[in-house]
Write a protein that holds these residues in place. Structure first.
Motif, PDB file in Angstrom:
ATOM      1  N   LEU A  24       0.828  -1.200   0.000  1.00  0.00           N
ATOM      2  CA  LEU A  24       0.000   0.000   0.000  1.00  0.00           C
ATOM      3  C   LEU A  24       0.866   1.256   0.000  1.00  0.00           C
ATOM      4  CD1 LEU A  24      -2.757   1.410   0.228  1.00  0.00           C
ATOM      5  CD2 LEU A  24      -2.500   1.213   2.716  1.00  0.00           C
ATOM      6  N   CYS A  25       1.863   1.289   0.865  1.00  0.00           N
ATOM      7  CA  CYS A  25       2.741   2.461   0.939  1.00  0.00           C
ATOM      8  C   CYS A  25       3.569   2.623  -0.339  1.00  0.00           C
ATOM      9  CB  CYS A  25       3.656   2.352   2.157  1.00  0.00           C
ATOM     10  SG  CYS A  25       2.785   2.459   3.718  1.00  0.00           S
ATOM     11  N   PHE A  26       3.986   1.510  -0.915  1.00  0.00           N
ATOM     12  CA  PHE A  26       4.755   1.560  -2.157  1.00  0.00           C
ATOM     13  C   PHE A  26       3.902   2.127  -3.295  1.00  0.00           C
ATOM     14  CE2 PHE A  26       6.654  -0.644  -5.910  1.00  0.00           C
ATOM     15  CZ  PHE A  26       7.862   0.023  -5.887  1.00  0.00           C
ATOM     16  N   TYR A  27       2.624   1.698  -3.371  1.00  0.00           N
ATOM     17  CA  TYR A  27       1.726   2.230  -4.396  1.00  0.00           C
ATOM     18  C   TYR A  27       1.484   3.724  -4.184  1.00  0.00           C
ATOM     19  CZ  TYR A  27      -2.434   3.316  -7.013  1.00  0.00           C
ATOM     20  OH  TYR A  27      -3.324   3.918  -7.858  1.00  0.00           O
ATOM     21  N   LEU A  28       1.252   4.121  -2.938  1.00  0.00           N
ATOM     22  CA  LEU A  28       1.036   5.543  -2.668  1.00  0.00           C
ATOM     23  C   LEU A  28       2.281   6.364  -2.991  1.00  0.00           C
ATOM     24  CD1 LEU A  28      -1.053   5.395   0.610  1.00  0.00           C
ATOM     25  CD2 LEU A  28      -1.833   5.943  -1.698  1.00  0.00           C
ATOM     26  N   GLY A  29       3.454   5.806  -2.737  1.00  0.00           N
ATOM     27  CA  GLY A  29       4.695   6.488  -3.116  1.00  0.00           C
ATOM     28  C   GLY A  29       4.817   6.639  -4.624  1.00  0.00           C
ATOM     29  N   LEU A  30       4.464   5.595  -5.360  1.00  0.00           N
ATOM     30  CA  LEU A  30       4.476   5.696  -6.825  1.00  0.00           C
ATOM     31  C   LEU A  30       3.459   6.716  -7.322  1.00  0.00           C
ATOM     32  CD1 LEU A  30       4.817   1.977  -7.948  1.00  0.00           C
ATOM     33  CD2 LEU A  30       6.508   3.786  -8.193  1.00  0.00           C
ATOM     34  N   LEU A  31       2.295   6.753  -6.678  1.00  0.00           N
ATOM     35  CA  LEU A  31       1.279   7.744  -7.053  1.00  0.00           C
ATOM     36  C   LEU A  31       1.788   9.153  -6.794  1.00  0.00           C
ATOM     37  CD1 LEU A  31      -1.566   8.260  -8.102  1.00  0.00           C
ATOM     38  CD2 LEU A  31      -2.383   8.009  -5.761  1.00  0.00           C
ATOM     39  N   LEU A  32       2.473   9.347  -5.687  1.00  0.00           N
ATOM     40  CA  LEU A  32       3.064  10.651  -5.384  1.00  0.00           C
ATOM     41  C   LEU A  32       4.127  11.018  -6.425  1.00  0.00           C
ATOM     42  CD1 LEU A  32       3.317  13.028  -3.332  1.00  0.00           C
ATOM     43  CD2 LEU A  32       5.113  11.681  -2.247  1.00  0.00           C
ATOM     44  N   LEU A  33       4.926  10.049  -6.828  1.00  0.00           N
ATOM     45  CA  LEU A  33       5.955  10.288  -7.842  1.00  0.00           C
ATOM     46  C   LEU A  33       5.328  10.664  -9.182  1.00  0.00           C
ATOM     47  CD1 LEU A  33       9.039  10.040  -8.600  1.00  0.00           C
ATOM     48  CD2 LEU A  33       8.451   7.730  -9.338  1.00  0.00           C
ATOM     49  N   VAL A  34       4.301   9.935  -9.589  1.00  0.00           N
ATOM     50  CA  VAL A  34       3.636  10.221 -10.865  1.00  0.00           C
ATOM     51  C   VAL A  34       2.965  11.591 -10.808  1.00  0.00           C
ATOM     52  CG1 VAL A  34       1.739   9.505 -12.374  1.00  0.00           C
ATOM     53  CG2 VAL A  34       3.346   7.815 -11.497  1.00  0.00           C
ATOM     54  N   HIS A  35       2.313  11.895  -9.685  1.00  0.00           N
ATOM     55  CA  HIS A  35       1.674  13.206  -9.544  1.00  0.00           C
ATOM     56  C   HIS A  35       2.718  14.322  -9.602  1.00  0.00           C
ATOM     57  CE1 HIS A  35      -1.187  16.219  -8.300  1.00  0.00           C
ATOM     58  NE2 HIS A  35      -0.358  16.606  -7.354  1.00  0.00           N
ATOM     59  N   GLY A  36       3.847  14.123  -8.948  1.00  0.00           N
ATOM     60  CA  GLY A  36       4.922  15.115  -8.989  1.00  0.00           C
ATOM     61  C   GLY A  36       5.439  15.329 -10.404  1.00  0.00           C
ATOM     62  N   LEU A  37       5.556  14.243 -11.174  1.00  0.00           N
ATOM     63  CA  LEU A  37       5.986  14.378 -12.570  1.00  0.00           C
ATOM     64  C   LEU A  37       4.950  15.156 -13.384  1.00  0.00           C
ATOM     65  CD1 LEU A  37       7.540  10.891 -13.307  1.00  0.00           C
ATOM     66  CD2 LEU A  37       8.737  13.071 -13.153  1.00  0.00           C
ATOM     67  N   PHE A  38       3.672  14.891 -13.152  1.00  0.00           N
ATOM     68  CA  PHE A  38       2.633  15.623 -13.873  1.00  0.00           C
ATOM     69  C   PHE A  38       2.696  17.106 -13.529  1.00  0.00           C
ATOM     70  CE2 PHE A  38       0.971  11.810 -15.420  1.00  0.00           C
ATOM     71  CZ  PHE A  38      -0.155  12.041 -16.190  1.00  0.00           C
ATOM     72  N   VAL A  39       2.859  17.420 -12.259  1.00  0.00           N
ATOM     73  CA  VAL A  39       2.916  18.829 -11.849  1.00  0.00           C
ATOM     74  C   VAL A  39       4.153  19.483 -12.417  1.00  0.00           C
ATOM     75  CG1 VAL A  39       3.191  20.362  -9.859  1.00  0.00           C
ATOM     76  CG2 VAL A  39       1.525  18.523  -9.788  1.00  0.00           C
ATOM     77  N   TRP A  40       5.291  18.796 -12.369  1.00  0.00           N
ATOM     78  CA  TRP A  40       6.549  19.363 -12.856  1.00  0.00           C
ATOM     79  C   TRP A  40       6.502  19.580 -14.371  1.00  0.00           C
ATOM     80  CZ3 TRP A  40      10.837  17.049 -15.588  1.00  0.00           C
ATOM     81  CH2 TRP A  40      11.967  17.870 -15.635  1.00  0.00           C
TER      82      TRP A  40
END
Length: 68
Positions: A49-65
């Motif tokens: 669960l934490c690994f998926y949420l971390g990946l989601l945070l990474l993908v969201h950060g890439l979208f924002v960047w």
């Protein structure tokens, strides 16, 4: 950055990010499963669960960047 229009159908950006994170999670799952078998990860369900949420945070950060 609220929604994406694909052929007249509106998709929320968070849904697109969640799907991308899920695909990355499934690609990286065999590597994580090896660590679970070796005993390096004590609680695999919580870790996944934490690994998926971390990946989601990474993908969201890439979208924002990339959006800026």
């Amino acid at each position: 950055m609220g929604e994406m229009n694909i052929y007249g159908i509106y998709f929320p950006i968070l849904l697109v990010q969640a799907i991308i994170a899920y695909v990355l999670f499934k690609v990286m799952s065999p590597l994580i499963d090896r660590l679970v078998v070796k005993g390096w990860i004590a609680l695999p369900s919580i870790f996944n669960l934490c690994f998926y949420l971390g990946l989601l945070l990474l993908v969201h950060g890439l979208f924002v960047w990339l959006w800026i």
